[in-house]
Design a protein around this motif. Structure first.
Motif, short mmCIF file in Angstrom:
data_model
loop_
_atom_site.label_atom_id
_atom_site.label_comp_id
_atom_site.label_asym_id
_atom_site.label_seq_id
_atom_site.Cartn_x
_atom_site.Cartn_y
_atom_site.Cartn_z
N ALA A 1 102.88 22.42 89.96
CA ALA A 1 102.09 23.59 89.59
C ALA A 1 101.63 24.36 90.82
CB ALA A 1 100.88 23.17 88.74
N ILE B 1 104.67 26.30 92.13
CA ILE B 1 104.96 27.45 91.27
C ILE B 1 103.98 28.58 91.55
CG2 ILE B 1 104.89 28.28 88.88
CD1 ILE B 1 106.03 25.57 88.02
N THR B 2 102.70 28.25 91.61
CA THR B 2 101.67 29.28 91.78
C THR B 2 101.76 29.95 93.14
OG1 THR B 2 100.23 27.98 90.34
CG2 THR B 2 99.20 29.73 91.61
N VAL C 1 106.43 35.23 86.20
CA VAL C 1 105.95 33.90 85.86
C VAL C 1 106.82 33.24 84.78
CG1 VAL C 1 104.28 34.68 84.10
CG2 VAL C 1 103.86 32.56 85.36
N VAL D 1 108.43 29.62 85.73
CA VAL D 1 108.06 28.38 85.04
C VAL D 1 109.30 27.70 84.47
CG1 VAL D 1 106.84 27.44 83.05
CG2 VAL D 1 105.70 29.08 84.54
N ALA E 1 110.50 24.11 86.10
CA ALA E 1 110.02 22.96 85.32
C ALA E 1 111.11 22.27 84.51
CB ALA E 1 108.90 23.40 84.38
#
Length: 353
Positions: free
Chosen positions: A231, A234-235, A261, A265, A269
């Motif tokens: 996470a 990704i951010t 986004v 994601v 993921a």
């Protein structure tokens, strides 16, 4: 720009909007085949071009593509050929579904065969090595059309899930709104919901950069790290992508949408993501060559893109630490553990996009 949706039957009768009834898809990989299936399911007559005659024959005769999209049944109104001239005989739209780093050479061979005034659609996600051009810029240069007339497809588009009819959405970005809407209408199905925007720069950079971030997420997973680490990557990966995009003229809101986004994601993921899978094998200690063999002999786009995106960022004066780290791992042989520790040890600062 805000993403605009399409409700069935929303086209205005008698408008100047070009109609897309016949489509040629150049490339028969997993995403190209899936996009062709979407178009055919939406009622368009679709012809695919495949480099390998045996792939074209299977698509045309058996309505399957076992080499690139096993388990999927293709519609009857989708056929294929390995003859580019036959494939390009008068379609309303041409979809370019080849890898980003081979787009220039392929399009150069097809340029004289392209019908006049056909709508060009790019599925490629990357930044060209050397020239540092986005894919729409490469298409514009080789095809002799305005960059902003090319429709760019972006968003969370894992081919296997969409081919199975699982609900998904995408963004069709183009400076010419009528062209974007024409392709949007041609790809509207019960399982795939297309949106439009006019931010080609942001949509393309988001699609290219997410492959690099997915490599980092895969490496983290291969090293045994969990959801918090992924996470975080990704951010912060989205933050550095947005910094580059805004510096180059993108709308910052694009990175909060499907092209940004959403795609980030999905690609970072999912085990269906080639870039994440590739990175995970690197994290487990495999070489680039071993990881390439494990994903069917294809190099993940992020491996090539981290070099061109890094060069693009350096030229623009934009700090992209995750991209720099992936470049070092993939092209300089740096140890992922050491690079990860250096990322964590960077100077402390406020969180900013």
């Amino acid at each position: 720009m805000p993403e605009r949706s399409l409700d069935a039957g929303s086209a205005v009768p008698g408008s100047a909007r070009p109609a897309v009834r016949t489509v040629t898809v150049l490339g028969a990989g997993s995403w190209g085949t899936t996009f062709a299936k979407i178009l055919a399911d939406a009622g368009r007559d679709v012809t695919m071009w495949a480099r390998r005659p045996e792939v074209a024959a299977e698509i045309a005769g058996q309505h399957t593509n076992s080499a690139y999209l096993p388990g999927a049944t293709l519609p009857d109104n989708l056929t294929a050929t390995s003859d580019a001239a036959a494939a390009l005989d008068g379609p309303d739209a041409v979809v370019l579904a080849v890898p980003s780093q081979s787009l220039r050479d392929n399009l150069g061979r097809w340029r004289e065969l392209l019908p006049a005034d056909t709508i060009l659609v790019s599925l490629a996600k990357g930044v060209e090595l050397g020239t540092l051009k986005r894919m729409s810029q490469v298409v514009g240069e080789i095809a002799g059309v305005a960059d902003d007339s090319v429709v760019v497809v972006a968003g969370p588009n894992l081919a296997k899930e969409i081919a199975a009819g699982q609900p998904a959405a995408g963004v069709f970005a183009c400076g010419d709104h009528e062209r974007a809407v024409a392709v949007q209408e041609a790809a509207f199905t019960s399982y795939f919901r297309p949106y439009t925007n006019n931010d080609v720069v942001g949509s393309e950079l988001a699609g290219a950069c997410k492959n690099v971030v997915a490599l980092s997420c895969g490496i983290a997973a291969g090293l045994g790290f969990g959801a918090n680490t992924v996470a975080t990557l990704i951010t912060r990966g989205l933050a550095e992508t947005a910094r580059l995009g805004v510096k180059l003229g993108a709308d910052p809101m694009t990175f909060a949408g499907l092209a940004g986004v959403g795609d980030m994601v999905a690609t970072c993921a999912s085990p269906l993501s080639r870039n994440r899978t590739f990175g995970e094998r690197i994290g487990r200690g495999e070489t680039i060559e071993q990881a390439q063999e494990a994903v069917g002999g294809q190099v993940a786009e992020g491996v090539m893109s981290c070099r061109s995106i890094r060069d693009l960022a350096h030229g623009a004066g934009v700090d992209m630490p995750i991209t720099d780290a992936m470049y070092r791992v993939c092209h300089e042989g740096s140890d992922p553990v050491t690079v990860g520790a250096e990322l964590l040890g960077r100077e402390q600062k406020p969180e900013r996009m």
